[in-house]
Every structure is written in C-alpha cells, then in structure tokens.
Design a protein around this motif. Structure first.
Motif, short mmCIF file in Angstrom:
data_model
loop_
_atom_site.label_atom_id
_atom_site.label_comp_id
_atom_site.label_asym_id
_atom_site.label_seq_id
_atom_site.Cartn_x
_atom_site.Cartn_y
_atom_site.Cartn_z
N THR A 104 23.30 44.88 43.22
CA THR A 104 24.05 45.14 41.98
C THR A 104 23.21 44.78 40.76
O THR A 104 23.20 45.52 39.77
CB THR A 104 25.33 44.28 41.95
N SER B 10 41.46 36.00 44.87
CA SER B 10 40.24 36.60 45.44
C SER B 10 40.55 37.32 46.75
O SER B 10 40.99 36.70 47.72
CB SER B 10 39.19 35.52 45.70
N THR B 49 30.13 31.97 44.42
CA THR B 49 31.32 32.79 44.64
C THR B 49 32.21 32.12 45.69
O THR B 49 31.71 31.32 46.50
CB THR B 49 30.93 34.18 45.18
N ALA B 103 36.70 47.81 46.84
CA ALA B 103 36.50 46.73 45.87
C ALA B 103 35.92 47.27 44.56
O ALA B 103 36.36 46.90 43.47
CB ALA B 103 35.59 45.65 46.45
N THR B 104 34.92 48.14 44.68
CA THR B 104 34.26 48.70 43.49
C THR B 104 35.16 49.70 42.77
O THR B 104 35.25 49.70 41.54
CB THR B 104 32.96 49.43 43.90
N THR B 107 39.74 47.49 43.17
CA THR B 107 40.00 46.08 42.85
C THR B 107 39.31 45.64 41.57
O THR B 107 39.91 45.01 40.70
CB THR B 107 39.54 45.17 44.01
N ARG B 108 38.02 45.99 41.45
CA ARG B 108 37.27 45.58 40.27
C ARG B 108 37.85 46.17 38.99
O ARG B 108 37.97 45.50 37.98
CB ARG B 108 35.81 46.02 40.42
N ASN B 109 38.23 47.44 39.06
CA ASN B 109 38.77 48.12 37.88
C ASN B 109 40.13 47.59 37.45
O ASN B 109 40.51 47.71 36.29
CB ASN B 109 38.88 49.63 38.15
N PHE B 112 39.84 42.66 38.15
CA PHE B 112 38.83 42.04 37.29
C PHE B 112 39.14 42.32 35.82
O PHE B 112 39.14 41.41 34.99
CB PHE B 112 37.42 42.55 37.64
N GLU B 113 39.45 43.57 35.50
CA GLU B 113 39.70 43.93 34.10
C GLU B 113 40.94 43.21 33.55
O GLU B 113 40.93 42.71 32.44
CB GLU B 113 39.90 45.44 33.97
N HIS B 169 42.92 42.93 49.87
CA HIS B 169 42.80 43.60 48.57
C HIS B 169 44.16 44.04 48.05
O HIS B 169 44.51 43.81 46.90
CB HIS B 169 41.86 44.81 48.68
#
Lengths: 222, 222
Positions: A104, B10, B49, B103-104, B107-109, B112-113, B169
């Motif tokens: 990444t 997480s 992490t 995840a990319t 979940t991240r979108n 995380f946001e 997730h």
C-alpha cells in the motif's frame, strides 16, 4: 502440467514463482491480461487477479496467500514458513507486512501509478502518490536492513516466505528502476543474497516488453 | 492469561475473536489505542495495528492472518479452514476476498471515513468515498448471498474462517447502521445463522462508547 497465471511485474505472482522454484516444483507460466476479464479466468478467480495456480489434477487456487499456504501443506519438503510456531508466526507477520503495508505504502504508489495506469488506460500518474512512494520506501529499506543485520534471514535463521515476499516487491520495483540501493547497505546485501539463490534465476532472466530494466537488475554483484 | 489487543470495531480483531470463541479458547480483551503508538505495543507489532495476540507463554503474534493460521496449527481441534486441500484453498481465497477486496472497497470507505477519521482527527468524511462504499456493498452482498445459496456455508460444507472473516466486516458495519439487509435475503439468512452461533454472543453484547447500534444489531431473528 501445472500452470501459474501471472503478470510479469506482479509482486504477488513473483512471490509464488519464488516459492515454487525454491521448492523445485515445476510449473509453466501463462500471462493473464486480467483487464480483459476473460470468462474462463473469472471462473477460476472471481476477484480476477493474478496469481492463480492450476494444478495438474485440475484444482485451481486463487490468491497468493492461499497458494503459498497450499504449497506448504501439499508439498511440505523445503518448508517456507519456519519450524517452530514462533518462527511461523514471524514469517507470516512479515509476509503480511510486505503484501499489506509495503504494497500500500510503496508498491502501489510507484508500480501502479507508473506502469499499471498506463497499461490499463486509467489516466496519468499522480505525482504526489509517486513522491509518497519514494518517501515511504526509505523507512521500509531501513527496516529490511535492520532485520537483515539482526538475523540470518528476514524472519529468522532460515530463508522463508518473508524473504520472498519482500524480494518479490523489491524486484518488481527494481525492474522499473525505482530502488535506490545506496539508501541502505544491509538491505542491499540481503537482496544480493536473495538474488544469488537458484530460485531467482528465471525471474532475473525474464524481460517485460517495452520496459528495459537498469543494468544492475540481473547483476548478482551489483 | 491470553490477551487479545483489539479495537471494538476492527473487523480484523473481530475475525480473531470469533475464531478464538469458536475454538473455545479463553482470552481477555484489551483495547489498544493504536494512534497513541505505545512503545510496548510497537515492540509487539511494529506495524502498530490490532489485533495482536499474546499467549500465556509470552509469545506474541501480530496480524490477523498470522494469528488465525497460528490458532489452526497450535489448537487443531475445531479446525476453521476445512479438511481437504481444496476446501482449505477455498476458505483462504475467501478470507483474502473479505480482508482484501471487501475491506478496500467497502469497509474502508464506510467505517474508516465515518468512524476512524473522527477518532483520529483526520478531517471530515469524504462523501464520494462513502457513496462508493454503499455502491460496492451491493455486489458483495449478492456474492455472499450466491455463495450461501450454493453451499451450506460460504466456503463449503462446514463453517469456516471465511464465514467469520465476512461476518466480522459485516458486523462492524452493521453496528454503525451501514448494512441494508433488505438488499439480499440469502445474505441476511446466512448472517442470521452466523449470529446464532455461541461464538458470536460476546461480540453482539459489546457496546462501543458514543455509538449506539441499530435495534436489529443484536437481534437473532432480525
């Protein structure tokens, strides 16, 4: 025949190629233009990524993590994860480090921006991503150098998949001239040791059409 | 005592919690505020992490992939990967699918946001990322639904780490109200089956300070 579907500059495919070669498992390479989304390939891997390994018995295995764990279970000679539980945990932590964090922070910012975007027609490289990639490479090389100075190989006393995961990313980046080896002498020495292993030969001999690697790429005493 | 360093939302820590509970391995949870970069924690995991598992014998294992493979090797009762090589390859392909692709893309979108940026003081959520997250969720729920209709569990005849990776997730996203279960009936039924397993109990009972989950979150017949 055993077939590995790959792309020449995919670090994930390179890791599997090194693992197969280290274990002396014969295989044939087949380039898969994943962006064409070939239906027969999608059936083997719905994620449409390389590598995918197709075994002579018809079993196909998608994803480099699944392939490497499979190889360790199906062909236990020349284990690539270490012997003790602690060694195996350390190998896997580092594989995750290189295939997750390094991928990444470095590989994606350099290889994807400079090579894949052009190939996939996804627009121009993002200069700030490339800058970030070079910046991030520095502490990663330091970490590799520190590990290499502390241990015989990155994860411990024997060569392991951690070395091949790291070397796979670095070799793909090195092919396109993105690694400044003068940044860390210990990392450079470790990589020279990796390159000298027989499993590395086919990788170093391969040429990608349209991209000429720097002179030191295949040089074992660079 | 065995300690799992985690953060409540997480998905990677949730996957390990489900794996430990399914295997009936007792453990204690400890919240690790990774953004504080505690030196003792950095020594256990340079990537800083969660999750990190610390065993009673002192061995600490970083990264959810390394932890799950370790648990399978150290505590082989109640295997979570399947029996045959083909089943194990399929489980791992799907774990990589959810921990990588899902995840990319999702979940991240979303998580995380909307949650982590606020927590880490990294600015406002990016509306286009959130939109992309909701859009990407749809085909992923369809894929889960398709798998659940084709097989007893996501990777094959028995429950596996693939189910726990996916459910980890989805449960984190469900906690913050981001899953519209009406989108796919088969995915919803599969998730209800996951939630009914004893290993899910502690997760569903836990509350995160400052965030109230929707009424259906812990409801087994939602």
């Amino acid at each position: 025949m055993r077939i590995l579907y790959h792309l020449p500059l995919s670090p994930f495919a390179r890791k599997v190629r090194l693992a197969l070669a280290e274990k002396r498992i014969p295989f044939e390479l087949r380039v898969e233009r994943v962006w064409e989304r070939r239906p027969e390939f999608l059936e083997m891997n719905a994620a449409c990524t390389v590598p995918v390994l197709q075994e002579p018995n018809g079993l196909s295995i998608a994803d480099s993590y699944a392939i490497c764990e499979y190889l360790d279970e199906a062909y236990p000679d020349t284990g690539l994860f270490g012997r003790t539980l602690a060694e195996r945990a350390e190998t896997r932590r580092l594989v995750a480090w290189f295939d997750g964090k390094f991928a990444t922070e470095v590989t994606r910012n350099l290889l994807f921006e400079k090579q894949m975007k052009r190939l996939l027609g996804r627009g121009n490289p993002d200069a700030s991503a490339i800058r970030a990639g070079y910046q991030n490479l520095r502490p990663h090389l330091e970490y590799i150098g520190w590990l290499a100075e502390t241990r015989a190989w990155l994860a411990g006393p024997t060569v392991s998949l951690a070395d091949f995961a790291a070397a796979a990313h670095l070799s793909a980046l090195d092919y396109v001239g993105d690694i400044d080896w003068s940044l860390n002498e210990a990392a450079k020495e470790w990589y020279a040791r990796c390159k000298s292993r027989p499993c590395f030969r086919a990788l170093l001999a391969e040429r990608v059409s349209g991209v000429t690697p720097p002179a030191h790429y295949a040089d074992l005493d660079f």
